[in-house]
Design a protein around this motif. Structure first.
Motif, PDB file in Angstrom:
ATOM      1  N   VAL A 243       0.833  -1.203   0.000  1.00  0.00           N
ATOM      2  CA  VAL A 243       0.000   0.000   0.000  1.00  0.00           C
ATOM      3  C   VAL A 243       0.868   1.253   0.000  1.00  0.00           C
ATOM      4  N   TYR A 244       1.927   1.250   0.806  1.00  0.00           N
ATOM      5  CA  TYR A 244       2.775   2.436   0.884  1.00  0.00           C
ATOM      6  C   TYR A 244       3.472   2.724  -0.440  1.00  0.00           C
ATOM      7  N   SER A 245       3.912   1.680  -1.132  1.00  0.00           N
ATOM      8  CA  SER A 245       4.667   1.885  -2.374  1.00  0.00           C
ATOM      9  C   SER A 245       3.835   2.600  -3.436  1.00  0.00           C
ATOM     10  N   ILE A 246       2.514   2.458  -3.371  1.00  0.00           N
ATOM     11  CA  ILE A 246       1.646   3.071  -4.375  1.00  0.00           C
ATOM     12  C   ILE A 246       1.055   4.391  -3.881  1.00  0.00           C
ATOM     13  N   LEU A 247       0.529   4.396  -2.655  1.00  0.00           N
ATOM     14  CA  LEU A 247      -0.179   5.566  -2.140  1.00  0.00           C
ATOM     15  C   LEU A 247       0.653   6.427  -1.205  1.00  0.00           C
ATOM     16  N   LYS A 248       1.832   5.945  -0.806  1.00  0.00           N
ATOM     17  CA  LYS A 248       2.621   6.609   0.235  1.00  0.00           C
ATOM     18  C   LYS A 248       1.799   6.763   1.506  1.00  0.00           C
ATOM     19  N   LEU A 249       1.043   5.714   1.816  1.00  0.00           N
ATOM     20  CA  LEU A 249       0.178   5.680   2.991  1.00  0.00           C
ATOM     21  C   LEU A 249       0.698   4.649   3.978  1.00  0.00           C
ATOM     22  N   VAL A 250       0.995   5.084   5.203  1.00  0.00           N
ATOM     23  CA  VAL A 250       1.318   4.158   6.285  1.00  0.00           C
ATOM     24  C   VAL A 250      -0.006   3.782   6.929  1.00  0.00           C
ATOM     25  N   ASN A 251      -0.501   2.606   6.631  1.00  0.00           N
ATOM     26  CA  ASN A 251      -1.839   2.208   7.039  1.00  0.00           C
ATOM     27  C   ASN A 251      -1.817   1.572   8.427  1.00  0.00           C
ATOM     28  N   PHE A 252      -2.038   2.390   9.455  1.00  0.00           N
ATOM     29  CA  PHE A 252      -2.056   1.857  10.813  1.00  0.00           C
ATOM     30  C   PHE A 252      -3.298   1.011  11.075  1.00  0.00           C
ATOM     31  N   ALA A 253      -4.268   1.041  10.175  1.00  0.00           N
ATOM     32  CA  ALA A 253      -5.432   0.155  10.298  1.00  0.00           C
ATOM     33  C   ALA A 253      -5.129  -1.240   9.766  1.00  0.00           C
ATOM     34  N   HIS A 254      -3.893  -1.475   9.329  1.00  0.00           N
ATOM     35  CA  HIS A 254      -3.516  -2.798   8.832  1.00  0.00           C
ATOM     36  C   HIS A 254      -3.679  -3.851   9.928  1.00  0.00           C
ATOM     37  N   GLY A 255      -3.455  -3.456  11.169  1.00  0.00           N
ATOM     38  CA  GLY A 255      -3.643  -4.389  12.271  1.00  0.00           C
ATOM     39  C   GLY A 255      -5.084  -4.856  12.395  1.00  0.00           C
ATOM     40  N   GLU A 256      -6.011  -3.978  12.021  1.00  0.00           N
ATOM     41  CA  GLU A 256      -7.422  -4.364  12.071  1.00  0.00           C
ATOM     42  C   GLU A 256      -7.765  -5.355  10.971  1.00  0.00           C
TER      43      GLU A 256
END
Length: 294
Positions: free
Chosen positions: A28-41
């Protein structure tokens, strides 16, 4: 020598779980530059999908399939509901949005299912061990490692042998240019979230097999560790995320085994100190090249 081999096996099994989670974050980060802290969910959703299918009386294979499907669909839903409306927003906005999604999902699970831990039994083989040349290997460790290797091989084939996979690799390299040459942005992003969710659910299988219970907050700690793994390997690098996950797993096992009993509780602190040292000498991560190297 036997002791060393035992710790290597432990490190491989723990690193496998971190690698799955770190790879999902990196996609996700490589495309959107988003650190998705909801990944744990996504991990938690996969675990509760297994729990629901178990309560329905269906076999373990159906539980795993349900977890993968739920993780993939939850990843797509996260993108559609929370992140797609924020396309082009700042890094900070996306970061807070991911925190909000995580809090909402945890709240929904606490209200809809239970705030308490719920037991989720696994087949007996997950608790069995085998001994080879004096080295004790748990079937859980073997299964976790094989799951990770299989997932990585399948993902590698998808990324390099299919049009959608090549589009994702192109988007990861230069998203703007990829859109110019005809890569459909929303489709690529949805696929990235789906794969990320499926990888998180696969990691949930290993996590729940080890702990034996599910609860609404179970995904937070593993995903923080996986985030550290992505930083070690190089943020935005898929191969770096996998490598960083294994490095972090090995570091944790080494300190847990090497520290004396009175310092065992400080193992996480020593692990983070090692991470800081790595980043001091390689600020971009172990597998990311510096500007001079480029």
């Amino acid at each position: 020598m036997t002791y060393v081999a035992q710790q290597l096996i432990n490190a491989l099994a723990l690193g496998s779980t971190y690698a799955l989670l770190a790879l999902g974050l990196a996609m996700v980060y490589s495309i959107l530059k988003l650190v998705n802290f909801a990944h744990g969910e996504l991990v938690t959703i996969g675990a509760y999908a297994m729990y629901g299918i178990h309560k329905a009386g269906l076999p373990f294979g159906a539980q795993v399939a349900a977890a993968l499907l739920a993780g993939a669909l939850a990843g797509i839903a996260m993108d559609r509901v929370a992140f797609r409306p924020l396309r082009g927003a700042s890094f900070t906005t996306l970061l807070f949005a991911s925190f909000a999604v995580g809090v909402i999902v945890q709240g929904v699970l606490r209200a809809a299912v239970s705030p308490r831990q719920e037991a989720l039994p696994f087949p007996a083989i997950f608790n069995e061990v085998i001994t080879i040349a004096g080295v004790t290997i748990g079937w859980l460790q073997i299964i976790t490692t094989l799951m990770t290797i299989t997932a990585l091989l399948i993902l590698n084939v998808f990324l390099r042998r299919t049009n959608q996979g090549l589009g994702m690799l192109a988007a990861a390299q230069d998203f703007s240019m990829a859109r110019v040459v005809g890569v459909r942005a929303n489709r690529v992003i949805s696929i990235a979230f789906a794969i990320s969710g499926a990888l998180a659910a696969l990691a949930a299988v290993a996590i729940v097999a080890k702990r034996g219970t599910v609860d609404p907050g179970m995904g937070f700690q593993p995903v923080i560790a996986a985030l550290i793994g992505t930083v070690i390997g190089g943020v935005g690098s898929l191969s770096g995320a996998v490598f960083g996950g294994f490095v972090l797993g090995a570091t944790e096992v080494i300190f847990s085994a090497a520290l004396p009993a009175d310092l065992a509780g400080y193992s996480p602190a020593f692990t983070l100190s090692m991470v800081i040292m790595i980043l001091y000498f390689r600020p971009r991560g172990l597998l990311q090249r510096t500007e001079e190297e480029r």
